[in-house]
Scaffold this motif. Structure first.
Motif, short mmCIF file in Angstrom:
data_model
loop_
_atom_site.label_atom_id
_atom_site.label_comp_id
_atom_site.label_asym_id
_atom_site.label_seq_id
_atom_site.Cartn_x
_atom_site.Cartn_y
_atom_site.Cartn_z
N UNK A 136 96.53 -16.52 -9.50
CA UNK A 136 96.81 -15.51 -10.53
C UNK A 136 97.90 -14.58 -9.99
N UNK A 167 92.01 -3.45 -13.89
CA UNK A 167 90.77 -3.88 -14.53
C UNK A 167 89.78 -4.47 -13.53
N UNK A 206 82.82 -9.24 -28.79
CA UNK A 206 84.14 -8.70 -28.52
C UNK A 206 84.06 -7.23 -28.17
N UNK A 323 82.27 -18.06 -26.08
CA UNK A 323 83.13 -18.95 -25.29
C UNK A 323 84.57 -18.46 -25.14
N UNK A 324 85.28 -18.06 -26.21
CA UNK A 324 86.67 -17.68 -26.00
C UNK A 324 86.83 -16.52 -25.02
N UNK A 325 86.00 -15.50 -25.17
CA UNK A 325 86.11 -14.36 -24.28
C UNK A 325 85.77 -14.76 -22.85
N UNK A 327 86.03 -17.62 -21.45
CA UNK A 327 87.04 -18.50 -20.88
C UNK A 327 88.33 -17.74 -20.59
N UNK A 328 88.76 -16.90 -21.52
CA UNK A 328 90.07 -16.27 -21.39
C UNK A 328 90.07 -15.09 -20.43
N UNK A 329 88.89 -14.53 -20.17
CA UNK A 329 88.83 -13.40 -19.24
C UNK A 329 88.99 -13.85 -17.80
N UNK A 334 89.62 -23.59 -17.41
CA UNK A 334 89.32 -23.17 -18.78
C UNK A 334 88.61 -24.25 -19.59
N UNK A 338 84.97 -23.86 -21.16
CA UNK A 338 84.70 -23.91 -22.60
C UNK A 338 83.55 -24.87 -22.90
#
Lengths: 378, 149
Positions: A136, A167, A206, A323-325, A327-329, A334, A338
């Motif tokens: 990253x 963060x 969210x 799942x989206x949150x 995975x994307x966090x 990924x 998922x």
């Protein structure tokens, strides 16, 4: 604002064009040189004399993590934020992470990414994964995180002693933990937890859905929690959540809703997101669970009803909330992530929780719901 | 915004990760953080492009037994699939022969519904390794960007 930030960054680029020219043509990292740079940084970290570094072994869930720091404040942050595993629990494996900054003698400051190249995050990830690596890049205070899952070694190369991404102040080392646990078949998960008796639930949703507020309301009103932001999930015959971080986050309004204020939680100020970070294990020790069986998925919704209403949710809708949150966090792995979360939402019953405004009533409704679920299953 | 080319073959974007549930499909574009839900006949339309298809031909074949409003709903969906890059041009791949797709039955056809969620796109947008504007540098996206919401 965006233009100013962009031009500042381009000025940085010009300054650093001469940096590390032995490294890569032009002194900047490109897609082609990224894997070599990652391997070299990992090797350089391993080769550093340990006597010049600060060491701390974190006894985390299922993992002994040896961290080597160049900065004592960063070590302090990690010791305050990470949750130790429970007494009697053993580690399954061991990993090393080096957190080194450019002021450390013998450690090269991070080389910058060549932003003149068009590139996507997926390509970045793919370039490293082809070489069996994870990574990253944080642009604001350019730093690199590289991880070699086979060697179970990571390095966070920082420009300044405390220049971690903002963060990560509440969840330091989260990417290294994500990559290490993923190799073990486990998942660091962007979700909160609430438990009652022997039952527990993931609380997902969210930003602004009421996830953190619901979790804090529960913790203060008789329920337990293993975390309000990230937990480690282990799936087998049962689904188990392990506490990895002991910090909760809440803004001033959220604290007021549960009858707290900044002083009561020992806040040291607001974080980058305008929230206080505080030690949940200290706030209510008996409510902070090191591990928790997970029987359900709860998706809260701010509804301001007179009484909390809980209704079934389809696996597809639960997957959309989780799942989206999740995975994307957490960059890397990924696709596997998922599928993991999709499998979880097929396996566990999910419920929409239409919230009231009364923290005690919310906790009572969720507690009764979880206990009834266990009774029905039993 | 990506325009649908009527003379080209399209297939599902292999950068999309999808999982099917009983009544719904959930998909993520991990390049830009946008995620989707498909209900009704939407997933079946999208999956028709697992082999390369010319959109107009695929639409005609899938909807041969449907009413005009239902046929238009499928056509509109195919356009949106291309706009959202859920299907992309199949470079050098010939379209599949006609007659291989299962036609929707008029009696059981359910209107396609595509849900688009952009609330997590910022997580990806702050990623520095994105396409950048040549002049302005990061974080300015190129003017011909991908139409992210």
């Amino acid at each position: 604002m965006a233009v100013r930030r962009a031009s500042l960054y381009k000025a940085d680029l010009r300054t650093d064009l001469t940096q590390s020219e032995h490294w890569v043509e032009g002194g900047l990292i490109t897609a082609a040189t990224l894997p070599d740079y990652a391997r070299a940084r990992l090797a350089a970290a391993r080769a550093l004399p340990r006597a010049g570094l600060l060491h701390h072994r974190f006894a985390l869930p299922l993992l002994d993590l040896d961290c080597w720091f160049s900065e004592p404040r960063l070590r302090q942050l990690c010791t305050e934020r990470l949750a130790a595993r429970g007494d009697g629990e053993a580690a399954r494996t061991h990993a090393d992470v080096f957190l080194l900054d450019g002021t450390l003698p013998g450690w090269e400051a991070p080389v910058l990414w060549d932003v003149r190249q068009g590139f996507t995050s997926r390509d970045f990830e793919t370039a490293l994964e082809r070489e069996g690596l994870r990574g990253f890049y944080h642009h604001e205070a350019p730093s690199w995180q590289f991880h070699d899952p086979d060697a179970r070694t990571g390095v966070h190369s920082l420009p300044e002693p405390m220049a971690i991404p903002p963060w990560e102040s509440g969840s330091p080392l989260r990417l290294f933990l994500h990559w290490t646990y993923a190799r073990m078949g486990l998942r660091l998960t962007h979700a909160a937890t609430l438990g009652a008796g022997t039952a527990g639930a993931l609380v997902v949703g969210a930003s602004g859905s009421g996830k953190s507020g619901t979790t804090l309301a529960g913790l203060l009103n008789g329920l337990s929690s293993a975390g309000d932001d990230y937990v480690l999930l282990e799936t087998g015959a049962e689904v188990t959540a392990h506490a990895v971080f002991r910090v909760f986050k809440q803004d001033d309004a959220g604290l007021r809703r549960v009858g707290l204020d900044a002083a009561a939680i020992g806040s040291k100020g607001l974080n980058w997101h305008g929230k206080h970070e505080f030690d949940a294990a200290a706030l209510r020790p008996e409510g902070f669970a090191r591990r928790m069986r997970i029987n359900a998925i709860l998706v809260p919704k701010v509804a301001r009803l007179p009484r909390t209403r809980i209704e079934p949710l389809s696996p597809g809708q639960a997957a959309l909330a989780l799942a989206p949150s999740a995975v994307l966090q957490l960059q890397g792995d990924m696709e596997d992530g998922f599928r993991f979360f999709a499998g979880l939402t097929r396996r566990l019953p999910a419920f929409r929780v239409h919230l009231s405004e009364d923290p005690a009533e919310i906790a009572d409704a969720i507690g009764r719901h979880l206990m009834q679920g266990v009774a029905l299953a039993g | 915004m990506t325009q649908l080319r009527t003379d080209a073959a399209y297939h599902v974007n292999n950068r999309i990760v999808a999982e099917n549930f009983d009544d719904e499909m959930v998909l993520i574009d991990v390049d830009n953080g946008i995620y989707f839900s498909m209900q009704g006949s939407a997933a079946a339309v999208w999956r028709a492009f697992e082999t390369p298809q010319v959109p107009a031909s695929a639409c005609a074949e899938l909807t041969a037994e449907l009413t005009e409003p239902d046929r238009l709903s499928v056509a509109r969906l195919i356009h949106e699939l291309a706009e959202r890059k859920l299907i992309v041009e199949a470079e050098a791949a010939p379209p599949a022969p006609a007659g291989r797709l299962s036609r929707f039955a008029a009696t059981s056809f359910a209107l396609p519904v595509l849900g688009v969620f952009t609330d997590l796109a910022d997580l990806i947008a702050i990623d520095p390794v994105h396409e950048v504007d040549d002049q302005a540098g990061w974080p300015v996206r190129p003017a011909s960007g991908d139409g992210q919401a």
